[in-house]
Design an enzyme around this catalytic site. Structure first.
Site, PDB file in Angstrom:
ATOM      1  CB  CYS A 284     116.390 -18.908  23.350  1.00 56.08           C
ATOM      2  SG  CYS A 284     118.021 -18.657  22.665  1.00 56.08           S
TER       3      CYS A 284
HETATM    4  N1  LIG Z   1     122.875 -18.069  23.551  1.00 48.37           N
HETATM    5  C1  LIG Z   1     122.207 -18.946  22.843  1.00 48.37           C
HETATM    6  O1  LIG Z   1     122.183 -20.115  23.193  1.00 48.37           O
HETATM    7  C2  LIG Z   1     121.466 -18.550  21.575  1.00 48.37           C
HETATM    8  C3  LIG Z   1     120.996 -19.572  20.767  1.00 48.37           C
HETATM    9  C4  LIG Z   1     120.352 -19.252  19.581  1.00 48.37           C
HETATM   10  C5  LIG Z   1     120.168 -17.914  19.242  1.00 48.37           C
HETATM   11  N2  LIG Z   1     120.605 -16.920  20.052  1.00 48.37           N
HETATM   12  C6  LIG Z   1     120.423 -15.534  19.604  1.00 48.37           C
HETATM   13  O2  LIG Z   1     121.670 -15.033  19.131  1.00 48.37           O
HETATM   14  C7  LIG Z   1     121.783 -13.634  19.407  1.00 48.37           C
HETATM   15  C8  LIG Z   1     123.052 -13.374  20.215  1.00 48.37           C
HETATM   16  O3  LIG Z   1     122.931 -14.051  21.455  1.00 48.37           O
HETATM   17  P1  LIG Z   1     124.186 -14.381  22.360  1.00 48.37           P
HETATM   18  O4  LIG Z   1     123.698 -15.398  23.323  1.00 48.37           O
HETATM   19  O5  LIG Z   1     125.388 -14.680  21.545  1.00 48.37           O
HETATM   20  O6  LIG Z   1     124.388 -12.960  23.091  1.00 48.37           O
HETATM   21  P2  LIG Z   1     125.656 -12.517  23.970  1.00 48.37           P
HETATM   22  O7  LIG Z   1     125.151 -11.464  24.891  1.00 48.37           O
HETATM   23  O8  LIG Z   1     126.362 -13.702  24.523  1.00 48.37           O
HETATM   24  O9  LIG Z   1     126.641 -11.863  22.921  1.00 48.37           O
HETATM   25  C9  LIG Z   1     126.358 -10.714  22.213  1.00 48.37           C
HETATM   26  C10 LIG Z   1     127.649  -9.958  21.982  1.00 48.37           C
HETATM   27  O10 LIG Z   1     127.340  -8.815  21.174  1.00 48.37           O
HETATM   28  C11 LIG Z   1     128.103  -7.722  21.659  1.00 48.37           C
HETATM   29  N3  LIG Z   1     127.455  -6.511  21.182  1.00 48.37           N
HETATM   30  C12 LIG Z   1     126.357  -5.881  21.671  1.00 48.37           C
HETATM   31  N4  LIG Z   1     126.053  -4.830  20.898  1.00 48.37           N
HETATM   32  C13 LIG Z   1     126.967  -4.790  19.900  1.00 48.37           C
HETATM   33  C14 LIG Z   1     127.156  -3.942  18.784  1.00 48.37           C
HETATM   34  N5  LIG Z   1     126.341  -2.917  18.538  1.00 48.37           N
HETATM   35  N6  LIG Z   1     128.208  -4.209  17.977  1.00 48.37           N
HETATM   36  C15 LIG Z   1     129.041  -5.240  18.231  1.00 48.37           C
HETATM   37  N7  LIG Z   1     128.889  -6.085  19.263  1.00 48.37           N
HETATM   38  C16 LIG Z   1     127.858  -5.866  20.081  1.00 48.37           C
HETATM   39  C17 LIG Z   1     128.140  -7.915  23.158  1.00 48.37           C
HETATM   40  O11 LIG Z   1     129.229  -7.222  23.747  1.00 48.37           O
HETATM   41  C18 LIG Z   1     128.309  -9.438  23.259  1.00 48.37           C
HETATM   42  O12 LIG Z   1     129.657  -9.826  23.264  1.00 48.37           O
HETATM   43  C19 LIG Z   1     120.495 -13.250  20.130  1.00 48.37           C
HETATM   44  O13 LIG Z   1     119.573 -12.780  19.199  1.00 48.37           O
HETATM   45  C20 LIG Z   1     120.005 -14.569  20.690  1.00 48.37           C
HETATM   46  O14 LIG Z   1     118.604 -14.581  20.845  1.00 48.37           O
HETATM   47  C21 LIG Z   1     121.271 -17.215  21.216  1.00 48.37           C
END
Ligand SMILES: NC(=O)c1ccc[n+]([C@@H]2O[C@H](COP(=O)([O-])OP(=O)(O)OC[C@H]3O[C@@H](n4cnc5c(N)ncnc54)[C@H](O)[C@@H]3O)[C@@H](O)[C@H]2O)c1
Length: 451
Positions: A284
């Protein structure tokens, strides 16, 4: 499926919830809805994750396997890569990645692809919520037009006069505030900000989330909700830059910056402690502020605080390597040809998340300057290829007195709680500490170089 749904429907007893993207954000959210008694399907393009989830297995360290198994067994949770099943859902929550591209510009391809995979299956009365962090305007400008290609409509309107504006589906934005590894605040305890494309969409999303979090905070639009998340992360980014800069000054003035921060934090109002480190990490904080600075250009606006914080924070890994050079110099050694052990490749302590970890930038600079190095991290027995780095040939070396003694210097990049810092200092020839992890070590302080 009822096609004339009102927002109140989403207060309903048992809903079918689709979560797209079963990662750090999507998976805990899916399990929380399952725990609240809803029928949840996780959609992911990674077949390995789908398979693991359906066999009740976890691929995220802090998410317990038995929790997934429990909801798979009770049929409250399953996973799939068959997006046609989205048509069965009452609510569709999008939790896909929003990284930066090589030019440090927003890469919304995952969000766009997801909207395109929903569009052919979108049903009347469904609620779609984007949770991925992004710039203000994404839900209305990118997601909505793609979904409306289905022929279904969701008007962008606000204000009391539009309380019951008719629409075919509901669309909202609600940012995720997950803090992986935080034992005090889990998803259920963290208030959730929600903004709709129109008032009924906002109310539908509020009704849905009220079932799984302690408090829902409604805002007037998706743009306000999108901007809220960015403000939270920019606040952190700017404050981390501030303490990183003050740390550099404190090092010259022989003042312990962490002692100062802890003392300042005793003020019961108006101060919040942030701690310096070897650079920004995680998915983030190093990424999200640039979503806003990119969008601001469309409005002829320069986000100077973001740029300045970025400048200070991105210089930190270089400062760390310069400190290693200075520490070795005191031992009459040059960086070129020295053998180093990097402790910690996770971006912060006690997590199995290495995304944007400053350790890799430090390793890259060390390599360019001719140092040899190994690493140890209890959360990463081996490294795999990442977006920017490829250290897939490396394995974590065991941590014991014999191995520690072999290196010219040990560099503490991540202050995992499981490390025995006294034993590390005892056995190492020299310790460069980027996190003040050795503050309680009493013996051999002459070996410690704080940076
Ligand atoms: N990790 C954190 O602590 C956190 C906290 C707040 C917000 N966010 C936000 O949340 C969002 C997701 O982050 P995350 O950390 O969970 O990412 P991540 O990479 O852990 O997970 C994303 C998932 O989406 C899947 N994916 C990718 N493209 C896809 C598609 N077209 N259809 C279906 N699945 C798909 C991937 O295989 C993966 O499993 C981002 O925008 C991030 O900025 C993350």
């Amino acid at each position: 499926m009822p096609t004339d749904r009102r927002p109140e429907f989403f207060k309903g007893a048992q809903l079918k919830v689709a979560i797209i993207g079963c990662g750090y954000v999507g998976l805990p959210l899916a399990l929380r809805f399952a725990e609240a008694g809803h029928k949840v399907t996780g959609f992911d393009t990674d077949p390995r994750k789908v398979q693991m989830l359906n066999s009740g297995k976890s691929y995220i360290e802090h998410i317990a396997q038995n929790k997934i198994q429990q909801y798979v067994n009770s049929r409250h949770f399953n996973a799939t890569d068959d997006f046609s099943r989205l048509s069965e859902a009452d609510a569709i929550l999008i939790c896909v990645p929003t990284p930066l591209n090589e030019y440090r510009e927003p890469d919304l391809s995952y969000v766009e692809d997801t909207a395109k995979s929903i569009q052919p299956h979108l049903q009347k009365g469904q609620l779609v919520v984007l949770e991925s962090t992004t710039y203000p305007g994404t839900t209305e400008e990118l997601v909505l037009p793609i979904l409306e290609k289905s022929g279904l409509r969701c008007p962008i309107v606000s204000g009391p006069e539009n309380e019951n504006v008719p629409g075919d589906f509901f669309l909202a934005f609600s940012p995720e505030r997950e803090d992986p590894g935080n034992k005090q605040y889990g998803l259920a305890q963290i208030p959730k900000v929600v903004g709709g494309v129109n008032p009924p969409s906002g109310r539908a999303a509020q009704a849905l989330y009220a079932q799984v979090v302690a408090r829902v905070v409604p805002v007037s639009s998706t743009r306000a909700a999108e901007m809220t998340k960015l403000l939270e992360n920019i606040f952190r980014c700017v404050n981390i830059a501030l303490v990183n800069e003050l740390k550099l000054l404190c090092l010259r003035m022989l003042v312990d910056v962490c002692e100062v921060i802890d003392a300042a934090a005793t003020k019961p109002f108006g101060f919040m402690p942030f701690y310096p480190g070897p650079g920004l990490g995680g998915h983030c904080i190093p990424v999200d502020p640039y979503y806003l600075s990119w969008k601001a250009r469309e409005y002829d606006f320069s986000t100077r605080f973001i740029e300045l914080a970025g400048e200070v924070n991105t210089a930190m890994p270089y400062h760390v390597v310069d400190s290693v050079v200075e520490a070795l110099n005191r031992h009459k050694k040059s960086l070129k040809g020295s053998k180093l052990l990097v402790l910690g490749v996770a971006y912060k302590k006690d997590v199995d998340d290495q995304r944007e970890s400053p350790s890799f930038k430090i390793m890259e600079i060390l390599q360019k300057r001719g140092a040899e190095f190994d690493y140890n991290d209890p959360y990463f027995p081996h490294l795999s290829k990442m977006r920017h780095y490829d250290y897939s040939h490396m394995k974590s070396v065991p941590l014991n007195a014999e191995t520690l003694g072999r290196y010219d210097a040990v560099l503490i990049a991540t202050d995992h709680s499981s490390y025995d810092y006294s034993a590390i200092v005892d056995a190492a020839k020299l310790v460069v500490d980027t996190r003040n992890a050795t503050r309680r070590v009493i013996r051999h302080r002459e070996k410690i170089f704080l940076c």
